[in-house]
Design a protein around this motif. Structure first.
Motif, short mmCIF file in Angstrom:
data_model
loop_
_atom_site.label_atom_id
_atom_site.label_comp_id
_atom_site.label_asym_id
_atom_site.label_seq_id
_atom_site.Cartn_x
_atom_site.Cartn_y
_atom_site.Cartn_z
N ARG A 58 -15.95 -9.33 5.60
CA ARG A 58 -15.70 -8.70 6.49
C ARG A 58 -14.28 -7.88 6.30
N GLY A 59 -13.60 -8.74 5.56
CA GLY A 59 -12.00 -8.05 5.36
C GLY A 59 -12.32 -6.89 4.41
N ARG A 60 -13.07 -7.00 3.37
CA ARG A 60 -13.45 -5.96 2.36
C ARG A 60 -13.88 -4.81 3.21
N GLU A 61 -15.01 -4.88 4.03
CA GLU A 61 -15.57 -3.96 4.77
C GLU A 61 -14.52 -3.28 5.80
N GLY A 62 -13.81 -4.33 6.50
CA GLY A 62 -12.80 -3.64 7.30
C GLY A 62 -11.69 -2.89 6.70
N TYR A 63 -11.29 -3.25 5.34
CA TYR A 63 -10.22 -2.35 4.78
C TYR A 63 -10.95 -1.28 4.21
N SER A 64 -12.15 -1.20 3.79
CA SER A 64 -12.97 0.15 3.22
C SER A 64 -12.86 1.30 4.58
N GLN A 65 -13.36 0.50 5.71
CA GLN A 65 -13.38 1.58 6.67
C GLN A 65 -12.07 1.94 7.29
N ASN A 66 -11.11 1.02 7.66
CA ASN A 66 -9.83 1.32 8.09
C ASN A 66 -8.59 1.31 7.42
N ARG A 67 -8.68 1.65 6.14
CA ARG A 67 -7.60 1.67 4.98
C ARG A 67 -6.64 2.52 5.77
N HIS A 68 -6.70 3.69 6.23
CA HIS A 68 -5.60 4.44 6.71
C HIS A 68 -4.55 3.45 7.58
N PRO A 82 0.76 -1.25 -0.05
CA PRO A 82 -0.13 0.09 -0.08
C PRO A 82 0.84 1.20 -0.13
N TYR A 83 1.49 1.47 -1.31
CA TYR A 83 2.17 2.80 -1.29
C TYR A 83 1.77 3.60 -2.52
N ASP A 84 2.60 4.47 -2.95
CA ASP A 84 2.18 5.38 -3.94
C ASP A 84 3.57 5.90 -4.48
N ILE A 85 3.48 7.18 -5.19
CA ILE A 85 4.72 7.73 -6.24
C ILE A 85 5.66 8.45 -5.11
N TYR A 86 5.10 8.49 -3.88
CA TYR A 86 6.06 9.17 -3.08
C TYR A 86 7.07 8.01 -2.44
N ALA A 87 7.03 7.00 -2.74
CA ALA A 87 8.18 5.96 -2.60
C ALA A 87 9.35 6.31 -3.61
N PHE A 88 9.10 7.07 -4.27
CA PHE A 88 10.35 7.56 -5.30
C PHE A 88 10.55 9.25 -5.18
N VAL A 89 10.17 9.74 -4.22
CA VAL A 89 10.17 11.10 -3.98
C VAL A 89 11.64 11.49 -3.82
N ASP A 90 12.39 10.59 -3.15
CA ASP A 90 14.13 10.79 -3.39
C ASP A 90 14.62 10.44 -4.29
N VAL A 91 14.38 9.42 -4.94
CA VAL A 91 15.01 8.90 -6.28
C VAL A 91 14.89 9.37 -7.50
N ALA A 92 13.72 10.15 -7.57
CA ALA A 92 13.36 10.99 -8.87
C ALA A 92 14.41 12.03 -8.97
N PRO A 93 14.48 13.00 -8.06
CA PRO A 93 15.69 13.96 -8.19
C PRO A 93 17.17 13.32 -8.57
N ALA A 124 3.72 12.40 9.13
CA ALA A 124 3.71 13.27 7.87
C ALA A 124 4.02 12.32 6.57
N THR A 125 5.09 11.50 6.62
CA THR A 125 5.48 10.68 5.43
C THR A 125 4.58 9.72 5.15
N PHE A 126 3.83 8.99 6.03
CA PHE A 126 2.87 8.09 5.78
C PHE A 126 1.46 8.76 5.30
N ASP A 127 1.28 9.99 5.88
CA ASP A 127 0.19 10.53 5.36
C ASP A 127 0.12 11.06 4.01
N ARG A 128 1.28 11.52 3.53
CA ARG A 128 1.35 12.00 2.14
C ARG A 128 0.94 10.87 1.10
N SER A 129 1.49 9.65 1.54
CA SER A 129 1.01 8.68 0.52
C SER A 129 -0.38 7.99 0.96
#
Length: 344
Positions: free
Chosen positions: A206-216, A81-92, A235-240
């Protein structure tokens, strides 16, 4: 293509700068181990430039871009469960070396959207690989170095295996991740099954509903388990975490994990590709595989997949408490692997 071999002087100078920047953090152990050590960068970036958007196949894809528009292309692919910010220091680092760096949100993340309500919210591996080819076509990129981890590594592996003419070189964290439904149905030793606990959770409503409600909180827990020595802050996690608010995110994640163990059907239009992938195709393009020394997520041992790469090949184990999110935890080592793979 000539530009793939002889970079302009400014790009060579950028490569030299990257090598010097990485030097305090990386050491190489000779011979077969191919082990590098990397520490976190002294300064971490917190943003990209303005994001871009382009229609590509089934998707309108949100992506970050860095580096010169005429540079050789590097495509960086994140996982769950990541996003483009995994590469925020790689890209530059790669941009400074003269590369055009493209970092897309995968389907179900960030600003990427499925264009039609009638399109299946499909998370099967072939679909993500087709998305990648469609993005390259939309951006008129004939060939790129493709690098990723987790879902992104699997997608990069598939592109390299099925469309080698589009992949100049490959960097894959955790190596060869191409699988099949048949393989996913086979039981594993108890310790390995335990590591896949969330896959069994997602198999239930239950897992689908649990993930939907609590994904953060759910995804924050996954970060902690997968990278037990990475001391990321809120802050690092919340950006993603903002990327998980995509309206298709839950459906695509649940479909991905249910498909793997045969509990959800794929789409017929991808059947021919999945049949090829089920054969475990060998990857022929130049490749560097990587692994963190404290990766807490399920992953194969490097020796298990060495035979799946028939071209020029290196493996690097990154030491110093590096976990599953290797690009964000050891950006210098990851960027250096991209540059080195392009020269194999």
């Amino acid at each position: 293509m000539p530009e793939d071999i002889d970079l302009p002087r400014r790009r060579l100078f950028g490569t030299a700068l990257l090598t010097l920047a990485a030097a305090p953090f990386v050491s190489v152990v000779p011979a077969a181990a191919q082990t590098m050590a990397a520490a976190a960068p002294a300064k971490s970036n917190t943003s990209f430039g303005p994001l871009k958007q382009i229609d590509a196949g089934d998707l309108t894809v949100g992506y970050a871009e860095a580096g010169p528009a005429d540079g050789p292309v590097v495509l960086l692919l994140h996982g769950w469960p990541y996003d483009i910010y995994a590469f925020v220091d790689v890209a530059p680092l790669l941009a400074a070396a003269g590369y055009r760096v493209i970092i897309p949100y995968l389907r179900g993340y960030g600003t990427t959207r499925i264009r039609s309500e009638a399109t299946v919210r499909n998370g099967e591996p072939a679909a993500l690989a087709v998305d990648t080819i469609a993005l390259m076509d939309a951006l008129k990129i004939p060939k790129a170095v493709i690098a990723g981890f987790d879902w992104g590594a699997r997608t990069a592996d598939i592109v390299a295996a099925l469309w080698p003419e589009r992949c100049r070189a490959l960097v894959s964290v955790s190596g060869y991740l191409i699988g099949s439904v048949a393989a996913g149905k086979k039981p594993l030793p108890p310790k390995a099954e335990f590591q896949w606990w969330y896959q069994f959770y997602f198999a239930t409503e239950r897992g689908r509903e649990g993930y939907s409600q609590n994904r953060h909180d759910f995804n924050k827990l996954i970060w902690q388990l997968a990278s037990p020595q990475w001391r990321f802050d809120d802050a690092t996690f919340d950006r993603s975490a903002a990327a998980f608010d995509n309206p298709d995110h839950v459906d695509i994640v649940i479909h991905n994990y249910r498909w793997r163990i045969g509990l959800a059907e794929g789409e017929a239009r991808y059947d021919a590709l999945e049949q090829k992938l089920a054969q475990g195709p060998v990857i022929t393009v130049p490749t560097i595989t990587m692994e963190g020394d404290t990766n807490g997520a399920p992953h194969p041992e490097p020796a298990a997949y060495r035979g799946k790469f028939s071209g020029k090949y290196e493996h690097r184990t990154i030491t110093g408490g590096i976990g599953h999110n290797l690009p964000q935890e050891a950006p210098q080592a990851f960027a250096q692997a991209v540059l080195d793979a392009a020269k194999l």
